[in-house]
Design an enzyme around this catalytic site. Structure first.
Site, PDB file in Angstrom:
ATOM      1  N   SER A   1       5.826 -59.570 -22.373  1.00 14.18           N
ATOM      2  CA  SER A   1       6.339 -58.531 -21.150  1.00 14.18           C
ATOM      3  C   SER A   1       8.178 -57.795 -20.089  1.00 14.18           C
ATOM      4  CB  SER A   1       5.136 -57.720 -19.843  1.00 14.18           C
ATOM      5  OG  SER A   1       4.967 -58.691 -19.039  1.00 14.18           O
TER       6      SER A   1
ATOM      7  N   LYS B   1      -0.404 -56.936 -12.285  1.00  9.97           N
ATOM      8  CA  LYS B   1       1.099 -56.651 -12.036  1.00  9.97           C
ATOM      9  C   LYS B   1       1.715 -55.987 -10.795  1.00  9.97           C
ATOM     10  CE  LYS B   1       2.766 -57.763 -16.408  1.00  9.97           C
ATOM     11  NZ  LYS B   1       3.613 -57.245 -17.897  1.00  9.97           N
TER      12      LYS B   1
END
Ligand code: ADP
Length: 539
Positions: free
Chosen positions: A422, A465
């Site tokens: 990611s 996140k």
């Protein structure tokens, strides 16, 4: 004891045989202690003893709500299980696995479930268990043989239907001493666990009445066959306001009582709680917070002993008791910098922001990757590099840069291993920035996997996140467009605190993240890279 205890006929037969054997052993025989241990195990183990379940749904909800703030998914799922059990009278269903960072209440809610149902509770940690014998026991022919942990847990519980908590099932490891996960498979599988075999016990033992719940920090490291047998329930990390609520209603009363203090003795206003949370803890759960509150209570207890009866916790007093704050509120952002991008990472202990640094230095086309990047992360760095090389013209990068420059990507902190795809967009952005000399806006964070063609693919761990982004003082994030639907899982005040841009391609990301558009910019003849301070801002 044997006469008073009820047990299946075949168990009694084995037991009587052992009695005969024990009686016939000569004095001082080395077999005697083992035989005695075996007899005692059979006598201790519950064979028919059972607690009566309380399946009152209202009562269960009350008990769960009383001790735990939030955690709605878990609570609802448990209430559903109880409802089904009421109707079918069949306790077995899916095994639940609570997945979340440490200190979010996984263990303690399972204890609450046992209390609500009126069952016994036994917890065992599987962290670091690598020997099959720890789960399934040793054969009695070995010196020092013992039953496995599962049978020991049943012995401890004293009833055939306890709530068994298997903590940290993602940390089971296997080596040459056998694979404990296959033994766990037998424990958890309802098609097999009515006749679980322990090497020490050597009698089939029925585990099917026990309610088994497991916990894990990271679902992706649970052995696949085990994962198939469990239903995952995510227990997410807490927001600042939720932590205040948990501290005020649960942690503080609990610790006050533990330290022999009354509510009136130590008054803790919300302002003090937020200093404790913001200044002395940085975590996804509330375990450290509970520790900090405990040390405040200890200090208060000392003052109490000195004759004070009433203390109000102020910031000054917190500093006096705990020392200066360990964590400052949102650190001042760095200036917009060439080659430095804020990425968002998911770890098993919660979300984190991650700086991806890149630099171009004189050399001949070598791509260096440092910061303990895992294989997947290295590959996405290479994919990002190839994407940039394939698009030099559009970004206004001198295509011959490979003959004159080395590129280096570094992800601090260098000693912490990192992996996952990611960070792809962050690395692509860092490379474009380093090669064009256009700074990256420091207020923007990003996450997303990147393909060779520059498409941005969706990522996991979105909620954690975004929480991390807010904690770090970021006000704008770029997310993969395909993650748009996942956003409904994210609390409204987090979404409110961030401006969110969706990207389908790396171009979309660059449009948001760079202070200036690279497309059509003049090719830079005087390539950057020697400017290692990276503070040169070109607006
Ligand atoms: P985990 O098993 O997830 O690592 P624990 O169950 O050990 O975490 O929780 C740590 C401490 O925090 C426990 O004392 C627990 O009671 C408390 N706690 C965690 N979450 C909550 C919550 N939502 N409400 C009340 N207390 C909580």
């Amino acid at each position: 004891r044997a006469e008073e205890k009820s047990m299946p006929a075949e168990v009694r037969k084995v037991l009587n045989k052992q009695f005969d054997r024990f009686a016939s052993l000569p004095n001082g025989s080395h077999e005697a202690p083992m035989t005695q241990a075996y007899i005692e195990l059979i006598l201790d183990l519950p064979w028919t003893e059972e607690t009566v379940d309380n399946l009152d749904l209202v009562h269960a909800r009350q008990v769960l709500d009383r001790d735990h703030f939030g955690m709605d998914k878990v609570k609802t799922r448990i209430i559903e299980t109880l409802a089904v059990q009421r109707l079918t009278n069949n306790p077995q269903g899916q095994i639940l696995c609570l997945v979340g960072p440490p200190g979010v209440g996984k263990t303690s809610i399972v204890r609450g479930i046992a209390e609500a149902m009126g069952r016994k509770f036994v917890r065992m940690s599987l962290g670091g268990v690598r020997d099959e014998a720890e789960v399934r026991g040793h054969r009695r022919t070995y010196i020092g043989a013992q039953p496995g942990r599962v049978i020991e847990a049943m012995r401890k519980s004293g009833s055939i239907n306890p709530v068994l908590l298997f903590d940290e099932i993602d940390k089971l490891s296997s080596d040459m001493r056998g694979d404990p996960s296959s033994a766990m498979l037998e424990v958890l599988d309802s098609a097999q666990n009515f006749s679980f075999t322990d090497h020490f016990l050597e009698l089939p033992y029925d585990l099917s009445h026990a309610m088994m719940i497991t916990t894990a920090n990271d679902a992706s490291s649970i052995p696949r066959p085990l994962l198939d047998r469990m239903e995952l329930i995510e227990v997410p990390s807490y927001l600042f306001d939720e932590k205040i609520e948990i501290a005020r209603c649960h942690l503080l009363p609990k610790q006050l009582e533990k330290h022999g203090l009354k509510k009136g003795n130590l008054r803790v206003p919300d302002a003090a709680l937020s200093t404790l949370i913001g200044g002395y803890t940085r975590e996804a759960g509330v375990r450290e917070l509970e520790r900090v509150i405990a040390s405040v209570c200890r200090k208060a207890a000392c003052e109490m002993a000195d004759g004070k009866a009433r203390i109000t916790l102020t910031d000054a007093r917190i500093t006096e008791w705990l020392g200066p704050q360990k964590f400052k509120k949102a650190e001042p952002l760095r200036p917009d910098t060439v080659g430095v991008v804020t990425g968002l990472a998911w770890t098993s202990v919660g979300g984190e922001t991650l700086e991806v640094e890149s630099a171009a230095v004189p050399g001949k086309g070598v791509l260096q990757l440092t910061g303990q990047l895992g294989d997947v992360m290295q590959e996405s760095a290479k994919a990002a590099m190839t994407y940039v090389r394939a698009n030099t013209a559009r970004f206004g990068i001198d295509p011959s840069f490979l003959e004159t420059l080395d590129l280096h990507i570094h992800v601090p902190e260098g000693a912490v291993p990192k992996d996952g795809p990611s960070a792809g967009v962050a690395m692509a952005t860092a490379l474009v920035s380093a090669l064009t000399g256009i700074p990256v806006k420091s207020s923007v964070a990003m996450t997303g996997e990147v393909t060779l063609r520059g498409r941005v693919l969706p990522i996991g761990g979105l909620r954690e996140k975004l929480l991390a982004a807010v904690r770090a003082g970021v006000d704008r994030v770029v997310l993969p467009k395909a993650n748009r639907e996942d956003l409904f899982d994210v609390p409204a005040d987090i979404k409110g605190a961030l401006k969110i841009d969706y990207a389908e391609t790396v171009d979309d990301v660059l449009n948001v993240a760079l202070t200036m558009h690279p497309h059509g910019a003049e090719p830079r003849l005087n390539l950057p890279g020697l400017d290692m301070t990276h503070e040169a801002v070109r607006h």
